[in-house]
Design an enzyme around this catalytic site. Sequence first.
Site, PDB file in Angstrom:
ATOM      1  N   HIS A   1      56.437  52.005  56.327  1.00  0.00           N
ATOM      2  CA  HIS A   1      57.161  52.590  55.193  1.00  0.00           C
ATOM      3  C   HIS A   1      56.936  54.095  55.104  1.00  0.00           C
ATOM      4  O   HIS A   1      57.749  54.803  54.518  1.00  0.00           O
ATOM      5  CB  HIS A   1      56.732  51.917  53.881  1.00  0.00           C
ATOM      6  CG  HIS A   1      57.214  50.505  53.761  1.00  0.00           C
ATOM      7  ND1 HIS A   1      56.960  49.718  52.670  1.00  0.00           N
ATOM      8  CD2 HIS A   1      57.943  49.739  54.606  1.00  0.00           C
ATOM      9  CE1 HIS A   1      57.501  48.518  52.854  1.00  0.00           C
ATOM     10  NE2 HIS A   1      58.094  48.517  54.015  1.00  0.00           N
TER      11      HIS A   1
ATOM     12  N   ASP B   1      54.246  48.077  56.411  1.00  0.00           N
ATOM     13  CA  ASP B   1      54.186  48.846  55.160  1.00  0.00           C
ATOM     14  C   ASP B   1      53.666  50.234  55.520  1.00  0.00           C
ATOM     15  O   ASP B   1      53.783  50.653  56.666  1.00  0.00           O
ATOM     16  CB  ASP B   1      53.300  48.143  54.135  1.00  0.00           C
ATOM     17  CG  ASP B   1      53.708  48.439  52.687  1.00  0.00           C
ATOM     18  OD1 ASP B   1      53.931  49.625  52.379  1.00  0.00           O
ATOM     19  OD2 ASP B   1      53.803  47.506  51.876  1.00  0.00           O
TER      20      ASP B   1
END
Length: 551
Positions: free
Chosen positions: A331, A297
């Site tokens: 991300h 993430d």
Amino acid sequence: MKKRISLLIAISSAMFYNNLIAQKTPTYSWKNLPKIVQPTFAKDTFNVTTFGARPDGITLNTQAINEAITTCSKKGGGVVLVPNGMWLTGPIVLKSNVNLHIKKAATLLFTEDKSQYPLVEGSYEGKSAARNQSPISATNQENIAITGQGIIDGSGDVWRAVNKAQLTESAWNAKKASGGVLKANGLTWYPSEQFMKASVENRSMLLKEGVSLQSFADMKDFLRPNLLVITKCKKVLLEGVTFQNSPAWCLHPLMSENLTLRNLTIKNPEYAHNGDGMDIESCKNFLVDGCTIDVGDDAICIKSGKDEEGRKRGMPTENGIVRNCIVYNGHGGFVVGSEMSGGARNIFVYDCTFTGTDKGLRFKSVRGRGGIVENIYAKNIFMKDIAQEAIFFDMYYFVKFATDSPRDERPVVNEGTPIFRNMRFENIVCRGANKGIFVRGLSEMPIQNIQMSNIVLDTKIGAEFIDASNITLEKVTLISENTKPVIAVNNSDSLIFNAIQYKANTALLFAIAGERSKAIQILQTDSSKAQKQIEFTEGATKEAITVNTGK
């Protein structure tokens, strides 16, 4: 009566916005960076083996390690030594004046037995929530550290769900064979029936008045802990060690002051849901230096609470330095938001490399968050193989539209309106991304006062600006495959494009859309290489733009 109410709302909103504009923060610059106070420790050493710990990977050493930490703290502090070996343990609680030192050939392995992690009052994405106790935690402590060159492993795979599409066929078969349960469609693996039920029913983990922790017992397995949570602590050092395989976020400093995160390696699998590298939330005076991050993430993320709860807390993340870091999977490389309701300011990011992240510099929020993000400076950022955008601002995080453009609605500005402003990015290179620059503000609150200079972006798509104000691009090179257009502008004003470089024989250089687009200047830019210089659509007119090639 309705007119009077509307007038009062307008006056109140204007007063709120003017107060935000008038707020003052300490002045920092590249020559005057924030100062971070380092912890210091006594030289006394407390070896965990003295307290009965055994490095065989079988003995549960929770009591021995915590006893060593408590004894060290009570005796004035020093070093708690974890020697070479495999040290199985449950949750560890850090205490003031203690440096937990993990030797290079040592692994601190947190047990897969979830009964060892009691339910506690914690935090989830900026709001108070029920969680399992973190493997490592500290609250209201001062002068604490984790140092060394060893490994801290959170055994995260026993906590996480995973989708079949995220794994290879052999890895998926191994996951199924390990136990757990499958969703009815056979495409998602869950660690347990309890986890699946809570997930499918979308049960909330948030704490509310009158709701006890015990009421979450039937979904305990779903309440994944962050690997390390440091809450309301002062003078914290994390240095040299590897943090890996976290059940959720890896490192979560919260409402703490004077943090140093240096030369860390942070690893989570690509499929790790909420597998952030570090989330620095409502912290003051911090340094992130020389870290290598490869996670599932956001990598280096700045947060400050969510919505009304975050605004009531009122603690911005401020006065920070991020430098000399390498980010692989994630991300975003450097990220602000989306839980930034307490604000973020005075942050300097430089000499970093992002390779293979979804986005590079990522800023995100949504209506209802509130908060002010300002005075963010980035330079010497080098990116390669970015899946989506190299530089990304979006005030519509997780909002779905019927079309690609946001609806032209203009709500009244209030305490829930997020503000992103006053930033400078310079000396940035990206080789390979889907889009070079994407800026999308709110119609009632544009992204504003952003300067970008000395930037080279080799991407599929050039740059797009929606609801942006007072943005300057100077000496920016956009080498884009899709040249119709290179730069798209929609309902934005006071934009300056100075000395822009682009590919020869470009189909369209600028596309200007929207009746609110105005005061756009093109300076010192040779438009003769483009087949068509400017196109106006959706109510935009020629009066919106001024061209001065400087010839």
